[in-house]
Structures are given as structure tokens and as C-alpha cells.
Motif scaffolding. Sequence first.
Motif, PDB file in Angstrom:
ATOM      1  N   ASP A 114      48.038  53.412  67.031  1.00 34.58           N
ATOM      2  CA  ASP A 114      47.331  53.596  65.596  1.00 34.58           C
ATOM      3  C   ASP A 114      47.869  54.451  64.814  1.00 34.58           C
ATOM      4  OD1 ASP A 114      45.287  52.646  63.476  1.00 34.58           O
ATOM      5  OD2 ASP A 114      44.386  54.926  64.034  1.00 34.58           O
ATOM      6  N   TRP A 115      48.490  53.891  63.037  1.00 36.03           N
ATOM      7  CA  TRP A 115      49.102  55.223  62.833  1.00 36.03           C
ATOM      8  C   TRP A 115      47.855  55.528  61.307  1.00 36.03           C
ATOM      9  CZ3 TRP A 115      54.974  54.885  61.035  1.00 36.03           C
ATOM     10  CH2 TRP A 115      55.075  55.713  60.510  1.00 36.03           C
ATOM     11  N   PRO A 116      47.281  56.421  61.829  1.00 30.59           N
ATOM     12  CA  PRO A 116      46.425  56.431  60.644  1.00 30.59           C
ATOM     13  C   PRO A 116      47.356  56.307  59.428  1.00 30.59           C
ATOM     14  CG  PRO A 116      46.440  58.233  61.949  1.00 30.59           C
ATOM     15  CD  PRO A 116      46.885  57.279  62.129  1.00 30.59           C
ATOM     16  N   ARG A 117      48.248  57.108  58.408  1.00 30.15           N
ATOM     17  CA  ARG A 117      48.504  57.601  56.800  1.00 30.15           C
ATOM     18  C   ARG A 117      48.485  56.158  57.133  1.00 30.15           C
ATOM     19  NH1 ARG A 117      54.904  59.253  56.281  1.00 30.15           N
ATOM     20  NH2 ARG A 117      54.819  58.892  54.368  1.00 30.15           N
ATOM     21  N   PHE A 118      48.862  54.497  57.575  1.00 26.99           N
ATOM     22  CA  PHE A 118      49.036  53.821  57.088  1.00 26.99           C
ATOM     23  C   PHE A 118      47.799  52.510  57.324  1.00 26.99           C
ATOM     24  CE2 PHE A 118      53.386  55.250  57.184  1.00 26.99           C
ATOM     25  CZ  PHE A 118      53.503  55.568  56.441  1.00 26.99           C
ATOM     26  N   SER A 119      47.377  52.888  58.814  1.00 28.13           N
ATOM     27  CA  SER A 119      45.872  51.780  59.276  1.00 28.13           C
ATOM     28  C   SER A 119      45.054  52.030  58.622  1.00 28.13           C
ATOM     29  CB  SER A 119      46.404  51.686  60.371  1.00 28.13           C
ATOM     30  OG  SER A 119      46.099  52.759  61.237  1.00 28.13           O
ATOM     31  N   HIS A 120      44.500  53.511  58.149  1.00 26.23           N
ATOM     32  CA  HIS A 120      43.774  53.960  57.382  1.00 26.23           C
ATOM     33  C   HIS A 120      42.417  53.750  59.345  1.00 26.23           C
ATOM     34  CE1 HIS A 120      45.117  54.657  54.059  1.00 26.23           C
ATOM     35  NE2 HIS A 120      45.888  53.021  54.275  1.00 26.23           N
ATOM     36  N   GLY A 121      43.116  54.110  60.229  1.00 30.27           N
ATOM     37  CA  GLY A 121      42.525  54.211  61.174  1.00 30.27           C
ATOM     38  C   GLY A 121      41.552  52.782  61.699  1.00 30.27           C
ATOM     39  N   ALA A 122      42.630  52.047  61.919  1.00 30.96           N
ATOM     40  CA  ALA A 122      41.797  50.565  62.030  1.00 30.96           C
ATOM     41  C   ALA A 122      42.023  50.297  63.465  1.00 30.96           C
ATOM     42  CB  ALA A 122      42.441  49.361  61.450  1.00 30.96           C
ATOM     43  N   TYR A 123      42.818  50.731  64.141  1.00 32.70           N
ATOM     44  CA  TYR A 123      42.556  50.455  64.902  1.00 32.70           C
ATOM     45  C   TYR A 123      42.666  51.561  66.048  1.00 32.70           C
ATOM     46  CZ  TYR A 123      45.485  46.827  64.205  1.00 32.70           C
ATOM     47  OH  TYR A 123      45.732  45.447  63.250  1.00 32.70           O
ATOM     48  N   SER A 124      41.454  53.149  65.297  1.00 26.01           N
ATOM     49  CA  SER A 124      41.347  54.220  66.252  1.00 26.01           C
ATOM     50  C   SER A 124      40.029  53.434  67.168  1.00 26.01           C
ATOM     51  CB  SER A 124      40.928  55.077  65.229  1.00 26.01           C
ATOM     52  OG  SER A 124      39.022  54.159  64.693  1.00 26.01           O
ATOM     53  N   ALA A 125      39.331  53.232  67.885  1.00 24.49           N
ATOM     54  CA  ALA A 125      38.691  52.286  68.228  1.00 24.49           C
ATOM     55  C   ALA A 125      39.485  51.778  69.706  1.00 24.49           C
ATOM     56  CB  ALA A 125      37.775  51.327  67.853  1.00 24.49           C
ATOM     57  N   GLN A 126      40.417  51.459  69.559  1.00 27.75           N
ATOM     58  CA  GLN A 126      41.036  50.593  70.393  1.00 27.75           C
ATOM     59  C   GLN A 126      42.161  51.675  71.339  1.00 27.75           C
ATOM     60  OE1 GLN A 126      40.733  49.269  67.687  1.00 27.75           O
ATOM     61  NE2 GLN A 126      40.548  47.042  67.895  1.00 27.75           N
ATOM     62  N   GLN A 127      42.705  53.327  70.447  1.00 25.21           N
ATOM     63  CA  GLN A 127      43.277  53.805  70.571  1.00 25.21           C
ATOM     64  C   GLN A 127      42.421  54.696  71.343  1.00 25.21           C
ATOM     65  OE1 GLN A 127      46.383  55.289  68.518  1.00 25.21           O
ATOM     66  NE2 GLN A 127      45.649  57.735  68.916  1.00 25.21           N
ATOM     67  N   ALA A 128      41.280  54.685  71.398  1.00 26.44           N
ATOM     68  CA  ALA A 128      40.593  55.424  72.111  1.00 26.44           C
ATOM     69  C   ALA A 128      40.008  55.242  73.622  1.00 26.44           C
ATOM     70  CB  ALA A 128      38.536  55.906  71.937  1.00 26.44           C
ATOM     71  N   LYS A 129      39.743  53.821  73.311  1.00 26.74           N
ATOM     72  CA  LYS A 129      40.127  53.398  74.619  1.00 26.74           C
ATOM     73  C   LYS A 129      40.442  53.218  75.826  1.00 26.74           C
ATOM     74  CE  LYS A 129      36.904  49.334  73.409  1.00 26.74           C
ATOM     75  NZ  LYS A 129      36.329  48.715  73.430  1.00 26.74           N
ATOM     76  N   ALA A 130      42.412  53.260  75.363  1.00 25.60           N
ATOM     77  CA  ALA A 130      42.913  53.206  76.072  1.00 25.60           C
ATOM     78  C   ALA A 130      43.850  54.862  76.757  1.00 25.60           C
ATOM     79  CB  ALA A 130      44.413  53.242  75.181  1.00 25.60           C
ATOM     80  N   GLU A 131      43.164  55.697  75.695  1.00 28.33           N
ATOM     81  CA  GLU A 131      43.448  56.735  76.081  1.00 28.33           C
ATOM     82  C   GLU A 131      42.257  57.512  77.190  1.00 28.33           C
ATOM     83  OE1 GLU A 131      43.761  61.570  74.099  1.00 28.33           O
ATOM     84  OE2 GLU A 131      42.920  59.930  72.940  1.00 28.33           O
TER      85      GLU A 131
END
Length: 225
Positions: free
Chosen positions: A121-138
Motif C-alpha cells: 500500500d502506498w499511502p502517499r497516493f492511496s491514503h491507506g486504502a490497502y492498509s488493512a490488507q497490508q497489516a494481514k500480510a505482515e
Amino acid sequence: MQHTDRIPDIGVSNWFGSRPEPIAGVASVIDGDTIEVHGQRIRFNGIDAPESKQYCSDAKGFDYPCGRRSADALDAFLAASRPVHCTFVTWDRYHRFVGDCQRADGVSVASWMVEHGQALDWPRFSHGAYSAQQAKAEAAKLGLWVGTFQAPWEWRALHAGDARPSSQPLGIISRSQVAQSFSCQPRRTCSQISSCNEAQWYLNNCPWGGKLDRDGDGIACETLC
């Protein structure tokens, strides 16, 4: 939703003309965040995947081609439910269509790539749209999260000469690389391989390469590594 050197040009030229229609078709994979459909280059909106030449470290500290692995994961994912369907968001400075893409079964490509640790997820441009998915992967240590890596945008900052968009789809790049280095023909066993680098190349690039990694830990022919 672009790389540091791919930030959209919000200029007059982007406002002229009608909004492009969605694009649907069988995709050729360029890298983990870019495909080509009907001759149109499409950059996924809101995520960033390792560059084609980028290496990361696995759980044991061994380097592996994470950029190539991300592209391979995307290729297999898209092949399971064709065609891909992409809706336009903007243009980038390389005149690529930046879009939100789904497989034929409706699964979001960007979401899947982040959730499986193959892109960030690239929050600079996504504004955290995929932060939940990234947390699961991590948390599950999937893909990139199994070891250590540089965020793609950081890697590009240190490898400016390697950061230009790839010019050929995945399959063409693969054939060229095989010709320049090792070959998948004939099939080999660990006793016929002379180095760790050679073994890892077969593991990552040949259809029979998995046979060299008997315990499934991502390291081929461990006696050589």
C-alpha cells in the motif's frame, strides 16, 4: 498513484478529451504493478510493487529477486480468472492508463497483491486504502514480509538508472534473461549445479525448479548455499 518518477502530470493535456472507457482483456504482465492490455500500458492505482531488478532478503538472509517473484505471482493470479477489467483513474507522465483493476471473478488485483505480500500500500497516493490488507500480510509473513526489503519507492531513489518502466511483457523478458545466463533445458539436479546463485535461478525461473527445494523454504540445493 505513481512511483516517485511516475507522479501524474496534472496539466492541461490531462483535461482535454473524453474520459477513457474501461479496458478489458487478457493481460501481459510487465511487473508487479503494471500490465498491458490491447497494447495499452496500465499501472495499478494505489499500490507499489518491487521493481523488476529489485532483490530482497528472505527469512534466512539470502537475496532473491522479489521484483520477478511479484510479477510471477501477478501473472498466475490473473491467469486464474480472465479477462482483467480496468477502470480509468488518471494518466501518468509515461502516458500509461492508471486504473482500478479486477479479475473476471470480481477480485481486486491491487487488494490481492497487497494482501499476499507481493506489493505495498502506498499511502502517499492511496491514503491507506490497502492498509488493512497490508497489516494481514505482515502479520502472516507473506511474500515480502517473510524477510527484509526496501519499499519500492525507496529502492528507486537509490537506483535511479534502474527505475524506468520495463519495456517488455514478462514472457519476453524471461526468454531474454534465460538466453543471457542459465537455461531451463535440460533439467538439472543439485549434483549437476555448481553454485548457489545458479540453483536459486533455476528455482525462481524454471517450471521444474521447485524440485531443488525439497523442504519448501525458498532455498534451492542448500548444500551449495
